[in-house]
Design a protein around this motif. Sequence first.
Motif, PDB file in Angstrom:
ATOM      1  N   LEU A   1      -0.981   3.573 -11.740  1.00 28.87           N
ATOM      2  CA  LEU A   1      -1.811   4.211 -10.712  1.00 28.87           C
ATOM      3  C   LEU A   1      -3.229   3.652 -10.737  1.00 28.87           C
ATOM      4  CD1 LEU A   1      -0.673   7.947 -10.989  1.00 28.87           C
ATOM      5  CD2 LEU A   1      -0.221   6.370  -9.107  1.00 28.87           C
ATOM      6  N   LYS A   2      -3.793   3.478 -11.931  1.00 30.45           N
ATOM      7  CA  LYS A   2      -5.144   2.921 -12.032  1.00 30.45           C
ATOM      8  C   LYS A   2      -5.191   1.500 -11.477  1.00 30.45           C
ATOM      9  CE  LYS A   2      -5.845   3.949 -16.441  1.00 30.45           C
ATOM     10  NZ  LYS A   2      -6.565   3.996 -17.755  1.00 30.45           N
ATOM     11  N   ASP A   3      -4.149   0.723 -11.772  1.00 31.84           N
ATOM     12  CA  ASP A   3      -4.091  -0.644 -11.272  1.00 31.84           C
ATOM     13  C   ASP A   3      -3.905  -0.675  -9.762  1.00 31.84           C
ATOM     14  OD1 ASP A   3      -3.943  -3.547 -11.851  1.00 31.84           O
ATOM     15  OD2 ASP A   3      -1.917  -3.326 -11.018  1.00 31.84           O
ATOM     16  N   PHE A   4      -3.069   0.253  -9.230  1.00 30.17           N
ATOM     17  CA  PHE A   4      -2.790   0.307  -7.789  1.00 30.17           C
ATOM     18  C   PHE A   4      -4.062   0.635  -6.999  1.00 30.17           C
ATOM     19  CE2 PHE A   4      -1.470   2.550  -3.914  1.00 30.17           C
ATOM     20  CZ  PHE A   4      -0.523   1.684  -3.393  1.00 30.17           C
ATOM     21  N   PHE A   5      -4.856   1.575  -7.526  1.00 27.47           N
ATOM     22  CA  PHE A   5      -6.057   2.008  -6.803  1.00 27.47           C
ATOM     23  C   PHE A   5      -7.325   1.296  -7.296  1.00 27.47           C
ATOM     24  CE2 PHE A   5      -3.238   5.747  -6.260  1.00 27.47           C
ATOM     25  CZ  PHE A   5      -3.257   5.820  -4.878  1.00 27.47           C
ATOM     26  N   LYS A   6      -7.146   0.220  -8.026  1.00 29.18           N
ATOM     27  CA  LYS A   6      -8.283  -0.526  -8.562  1.00 29.18           C
ATOM     28  C   LYS A   6      -9.212  -0.973  -7.428  1.00 29.18           C
ATOM     29  CE  LYS A   6      -9.353  -4.356 -11.700  1.00 29.18           C
ATOM     30  NZ  LYS A   6      -8.774  -5.446 -12.519  1.00 29.18           N
ATOM     31  N   GLY A   7     -10.503  -0.716  -7.613  1.00 28.52           N
ATOM     32  CA  GLY A   7     -11.485  -1.121  -6.613  1.00 28.52           C
ATOM     33  C   GLY A   7     -11.751  -0.079  -5.553  1.00 28.52           C
TER      34      GLY A   7
ATOM     35  N   GLN B   1       0.799  -1.228   0.000  1.00 26.91           N
ATOM     36  CA  GLN B   1       0.000   0.000   0.000  1.00 26.91           C
ATOM     37  C   GLN B   1       0.834   1.282   0.000  1.00 26.91           C
ATOM     38  OE1 GLN B   1      -3.237   0.216   2.819  1.00 26.91           O
ATOM     39  NE2 GLN B   1      -3.657  -1.966   2.691  1.00 26.91           N
ATOM     40  N   CYS B   2       2.124   1.182  -0.208  1.00 28.92           N
ATOM     41  CA  CYS B   2       2.960   2.385  -0.215  1.00 28.92           C
ATOM     42  C   CYS B   2       2.626   3.236  -1.447  1.00 28.92           C
ATOM     43  CB  CYS B   2       4.439   2.028  -0.214  1.00 28.92           C
ATOM     44  SG  CYS B   2       5.522   3.475  -0.139  1.00 28.92           S
ATOM     45  N   VAL B   3       2.145   4.445  -1.222  1.00 34.43           N
ATOM     46  CA  VAL B   3       1.781   5.350  -2.309  1.00 34.43           C
ATOM     47  C   VAL B   3       2.991   6.116  -2.815  1.00 34.43           C
ATOM     48  CG1 VAL B   3       0.422   7.407  -2.890  1.00 34.43           C
ATOM     49  CG2 VAL B   3      -0.601   5.586  -1.509  1.00 34.43           C
ATOM     50  N   HIS B   4       3.853   6.524  -1.881  1.00 38.44           N
ATOM     51  CA  HIS B   4       5.018   7.317  -2.291  1.00 38.44           C
ATOM     52  C   HIS B   4       6.142   7.150  -1.274  1.00 38.44           C
ATOM     53  CE1 HIS B   4       7.016  10.419  -4.635  1.00 38.44           C
ATOM     54  NE2 HIS B   4       7.379  11.001  -3.511  1.00 38.44           N
TER      55      HIS B   4
ATOM     56  N   ASN C   1       5.226   7.472  -6.659  1.00 34.89           N
ATOM     57  CA  ASN C   1       6.086   6.438  -7.250  1.00 34.89           C
ATOM     58  C   ASN C   1       5.773   5.040  -6.729  1.00 34.89           C
ATOM     59  OD1 ASN C   1       7.185   6.406  -4.667  1.00 34.89           O
ATOM     60  ND2 ASN C   1       9.000   7.589  -5.234  1.00 34.89           N
ATOM     61  N   LEU C   2       4.749   4.914  -5.869  1.00 37.21           N
ATOM     62  CA  LEU C   2       4.315   3.612  -5.337  1.00 37.21           C
ATOM     63  C   LEU C   2       5.459   2.867  -4.659  1.00 37.21           C
ATOM     64  CD1 LEU C   2       2.003   2.461  -8.287  1.00 37.21           C
ATOM     65  CD2 LEU C   2       1.486   3.958  -6.350  1.00 37.21           C
ATOM     66  N   GLY C   3       6.379   3.628  -4.051  1.00 34.88           N
ATOM     67  CA  GLY C   3       7.465   3.019  -3.282  1.00 34.88           C
ATOM     68  C   GLY C   3       8.667   2.616  -4.090  1.00 34.88           C
TER      69      GLY C   3
ATOM     70  N   TYR D   1       1.632   5.778   3.234  1.00 32.05           N
ATOM     71  CA  TYR D   1       0.710   4.691   2.928  1.00 32.05           C
ATOM     72  C   TYR D   1      -0.724   5.224   2.910  1.00 32.05           C
ATOM     73  CZ  TYR D   1       4.733   1.741   3.914  1.00 32.05           C
ATOM     74  OH  TYR D   1       5.988   1.168   3.891  1.00 32.05           O
ATOM     75  N   GLY D   2      -1.374   5.092   1.764  1.00 34.22           N
ATOM     76  CA  GLY D   2      -2.765   5.518   1.626  1.00 34.22           C
ATOM     77  C   GLY D   2      -2.892   6.989   1.273  1.00 34.22           C
ATOM     78  N   LEU D   3      -4.109   7.364   0.855  1.00 28.78           N
ATOM     79  CA  LEU D   3      -4.439   8.746   0.525  1.00 28.78           C
ATOM     80  C   LEU D   3      -5.877   9.031   0.967  1.00 28.78           C
ATOM     81  CD1 LEU D   3      -3.069   9.231  -3.121  1.00 28.78           C
ATOM     82  CD2 LEU D   3      -2.186  10.321  -1.049  1.00 28.78           C
TER      83      LEU D   3
END
Length: 587
Positions: A137-143, A77-80, A125-127, A90-92
Amino acid sequence: MPRIAVLDRNKCQPRKCATECKSFCPGVRMGDETVTLDEEDKPIISEELCTGCGICVHKCPFGAIHIINLPEELEEQCVHRYGQNGFALYGLPIPREGKVTGLIGRNGIGKTTALRILAGVIRPNLGTSESATSEELKDFFKGSELQAYFSGFSDANVSYKPQSITYLPSKVEGDVGELLDKTDERGKIREISQDLELEEVMDRRVSDLSGGELQRLGIAAASVKDADLYYFDEPASHLDVYQRLNAARSIRSLAEEGKAVIVVEHDLAALDYMCDYVNVIYGTPNAYGVISEPRGVRKGINVYLDGYLREENVRFRSESIRFKTRAPTEFQKGKTPSFEFPNLTKRFEEFELRVEKGEIYPGELVGVVGPNATGKTTFVRMLSGELTPDEGEIDRKLEMVHKPQYPEIDFPGSVRGYLYDCLSGFDKSFKTEVLKPLGLEGLLDNQIQSLSGGELQRTVIAASLGKPADLYLLDEPSAYLDVEQRLRMARAIERTIERKNAAAFVVDHDVLSVDYLSDRLFVFGGVPGGEGRAKGPLDMREGMNMFLREVGVTFRRDPKTGRPRVNKPGSRLDQEQKESERYYYTG
């Protein structure tokens, strides 16, 4: 269990240590490259090879290393992340149309980073070491609700008021009216200028504005843009209580127009007043931050004060924060005042201040409240001797210490060196009552010039409280501090005054801080920038009623935490308390 290793590069000083982090690492001793050194001789810690023994954490003489075991659910879940061994978020938070969402958490825990990502200033950068693509980004936040947000990220229409507004005079030429005319895309310049009381400065140059005027200009400039998403980072800084609530109403009005608004704020009263939801951010400052699920504003703030997220089963503070609901203290009974002053008058070219005579008793903390530009700082400077009254004479036989409104330190060295220079060393009581509550023990080896605004504020407060004095004059000590730091600051002042049997005048705009530490109040009013008048000290009920009557708002106490809460204008409670002249409910 996922593990991250974080290096605070500001604290790391390889020239002053023997690279204990590498020398004592069991992995290195076994021949692994668990810890290597970069071109600056600072450690690079391999999170894959690290066993989490924590030896490097304890051996580092500057406390620059964090080895943190995270819950399994955070692993992906690391966003940046700010580079290898850097801070991780982690998270937004989720922007919601027609709603104001608040972010609450300690300094250095990722609130501003979250806003900068949502505003498009930082590409997450998703870590990893590279910025994420739109597909990633779309795949990371899917759902999640953020999938749609990042799907249209390049088309998002965003307005962002950054944390610091001090850059405006150096980047913007001309006067206030010209700047707002250039940014006005909604035809709302007149309405918003009235809401934020900027009409009187429209013809003034931006470079001539005070901190509070710059803040209101920043809020106005962000609000007049035609956007779907509005982000405000610490909009209450430099504003008095009246201006904070005006700003909160103005920001709130954006949501009422259907806009999505996210606000980072440390003033709990202002946050409570303007928000629908709150995201609590927890973690370790300068190491990592986790953004929790949104909660209703009252529940979210109370959860933060409790220090326990029940749904996530996370305790991020060992004790809960509770506010006092004490009866007014009658210091005058059986005591002799430690300091008295007569009626005072101070005149400037366009401003006159009149102060009624008053007194303060040993062991007493008097809060000083009132609108900006009504003479609070002038009053403190007269007491300290920096200004001479035009009428009235102050007997300064007492030893006084003055912490100015805007702390500045011209010292070419570390925090430790500065405090030793000011105090000639420190005793055990100073360490336990001041250094530890203010969180300065881990900053002692940091260079003064590298300190943030909050770190500088805490350092100056510590230097002031460490000096021997009969009367302490503290001007806006809560500025740049987060909620926890403000309450710890209040405790440090309280314990120092009690131990030394001294007294203190404390000027502040944060109602919660004033409520927490004050025994009585000195109340300022008048016409900002034209005439100031001051009365007191008054007991808390009378003083708060007088102050809030002028501001035009009422407060009640939360039944669970005891914290003061602003009543919504026109609500049943607001009307009842105004009718009964109970602007500050202490029951």
